[in-house]
Design an enzyme around this catalytic site. Structure first.
Site, mmCIF file in Angstrom:
data_model
loop_
_atom_site.group_PDB
_atom_site.id
_atom_site.type_symbol
_atom_site.label_atom_id
_atom_site.label_comp_id
_atom_site.label_asym_id
_atom_site.label_seq_id
_atom_site.Cartn_x
_atom_site.Cartn_y
_atom_site.Cartn_z
ATOM 1 N N LYS A 73 -7.169 74.145 11.733
ATOM 2 C CA LYS A 73 -8.265 73.240 11.378
ATOM 3 C C LYS A 73 -9.241 73.972 10.464
ATOM 4 C CE LYS A 73 -11.870 70.469 13.721
ATOM 5 N NZ LYS A 73 -12.390 70.068 15.056
ATOM 6 N N SER B 109 -13.241 65.377 15.594
ATOM 7 C CA SER B 109 -13.256 65.987 14.283
ATOM 8 C C SER B 109 -11.948 66.650 13.895
ATOM 9 C CB SER B 109 -14.386 67.014 14.213
ATOM 10 O OG SER B 109 -14.157 68.096 15.098
ATOM 11 N N SER C 240 -13.491 66.211 20.213
ATOM 12 C CA SER C 240 -12.781 66.367 18.942
ATOM 13 C C SER C 240 -11.326 66.779 19.048
ATOM 14 C CB SER C 240 -13.532 67.369 18.050
ATOM 15 O OG SER C 240 -14.773 66.836 17.660
#
Length: 469
Positions: A74, A150, A174
């Site tokens: 990520k 996220s 997230s």
């Protein structure tokens, strides 16, 4: 290896093929890169292509339990030396890491082949992935809808078959939000289970790193790889005596499961989410567990206010550090409107307000912990609705807060209690969109959750149910 065969395996399965010499790490990587080229233009899941770096890694001697498996980081949290970690913001577009973070080191030592970074909203502040800098990420089940956030890019990439598992992080939902939206398994570990080294805590200890996966055993093995306490960690838990990978497949015993169809932070769940909870409760009961309806205790509003202050102050601290680094303040036009609003709120958070916010968070954690004196696991809907359309949260800013918590009413609570919580893909809407069910365990109780997840995966398999893209 052809994609159809590649997709039949999870990360553990692919590693097994490499270990037996049936396929090479380089061949797996090229399959993943080819798939990325096919679907990423439609999804915008991978925003930094590191295929050449991955090829060098795949050509080296790889060792570890996941040797040769393609993997994505990520673009927030974990760092890879020599590459940018933008956190989804143009403000940090030149933020090149000097070294690997502890988690990245653990992944590479396990033999994972990193070949890209995934899309995330600006500073991970949203449960959708639509930053102005990286552009909107889309859901492989329906490209008009969000993959959540996220860790939206990570979940989109896994659901689309680019990789079987990907790094993710969770400060308010997230990991669980995008895993639910994309039909994946997502475990948020306990506070302190995974180190943020060399950084300190994230959002007062609420944020934690792990992964989104298609299979339960991948998540368990990745957590075994990741749960390495580092010297000086402000929060840490010792690695478990029994590896989590060995817990998957073990009988969980007769669990006491409390369930609720409530939306903790909004007025009500979507009816399809309510039905999914009821169906999951019946499934658990059929597996021999004791299942009862419960109410979740604690002052949620006070916790949310405190968490908002802590997050806002953290954003302000990030901006202050960047201003000091470059020698000039951050300007309003350098970030998104909602991020700037959070920064402005953070500049008004006094030391006393911050401490009171932490006290409200800790009081909420103590109240919720009382429920687990009676129950082993809490079951509730992960999200308030199935995946929402792209742009739904931001098209009318007057309705932003209402729409935000309508979509994600049930995840933030367990970041702030610090408990492990997982989302399991047990339901789909009438329109064919995934609906995740959230199971929360006692602090440091990941083993119980992994055992239950393995049982649910056997009882109601989801691995072969793949997104249509």
């Amino acid at each position: 290896m052809k994609f159809d065969e590649y997709r039949q395996h999870d990360a553990v399965g692919l590693a097994g093929l490499v270990a037996k010499g049936e396929v090479s790490a380089g061949e797996l990587l090229e399959t993943a890169v080819e798939r990325m080229g096919q679907v990423n233009p439609a999804l915008n899941a991978v925003t930094l292509d590191l295929a050449d770096f991955g090829r060098k890694e795949a050509a080296a001697k790889l060792e570890g339990p996941l040797a040769g498996v393609p993997f994505l980081l990520k673009d927030l949290g974990a760092t890879l030396a020599g590459t940018v970690t933008s956190s989804g913001s143009a403000l940090l577009k030149d933020n090149v890491a000097a070294a690997d973070s502890a988690l990245t080191t653990a992944y590479r030592q396990a033999g994972l082949v990193i070949f890209g970074k995934t899309n995330t909203p600006e500073f991970g502040l949203m449960p959708i992935t639509e930053s102005a800098f990286l552009g909107p990420c889309r859901n492989p089940w329906d490209v008009s809808r969000t993959p959540g956030g996220s860790s939206g890019g990570a979940a989109s990439a896994v659901a689309a078959g680019i990789v079987p598992a990907a790094h993710a992080s969770d400060g308010g939902g997230s990991i669980r939000t995008p895993a639910s939206a994309c039909g994946l398994f997502g475990m948020k570990p306990s506070r302190g289970r995974v180190s943020f080294a060399p950084l300190g805590e994230g959002w007062g200890g609420a944020s934690i790193q792990h992964a989104v996966t298609r299979s339960v055993r991948d998540s368990a093995l990745l957590l075994d790889i990741a749960c390495r306490p580092q010297p000086g960690d402000p929060y840490y838990l010792d690695a478990p005596a029994t590896p989590y990978a060995q817990e998957v497949g073990r009988a969980p015993g007769k669990l006491r499961i409390g369930f609720t169809t409530a939306a903790l932070a909004s007025d009500a769940l979507d009816p399809e989410c309510v039905q999914a909870v009821l169906d999951a409760a019946r499934l658990c009961e059929s597996l021999g567990h004791t299942v009862e309806e419960v109410s979740v205790p604690g002052n949620l509003a006070a916790m949310q206010q405190g968490a908002g202050d802590v997050i806002a102050a953290s954003v302000a601290a990030t901006f202050d550090a960047e201003a000091q680094r470059r020698g000039r303040p951050v300007a309003e036009d350098e970030v998104e409107m909602l991020t700037w609003g959070m920064y402005r709120r953070g500049t008004g958070v006094s030391g006393g307000t911050y401490v009171r916010g932490l006290a409200a968070i800790h009081a909420y954690g103590r109240a919720v912990a009382g429920l687990f004196e009676t129950y082993d696991v809490l079951l509730l809907s992960t999200l308030g609705t199935p995946p929402i359309p792209i742009g739904h949260l931001t098209e009318d800013l007057r309705a932003f807060t209402e729409r935000l918590f309508k979509f994600m009413p049930n995840t933030q609570a367990f970041n702030n209690t610090g408990q492990p919580a997982m989302t399991v893909p047990l339901a789909w809407s009438k329109g064919g969109l995934p609906i995740g069910l959230q199971f929360v365990g006692r602090m440091a109780g990941e083993a119980t959750l992994f055992r239950l997840a393995g049982q649910l995966e056997t009882a109601k398999p989801w691995f072969d149910r793949v997104a249509p893209i």
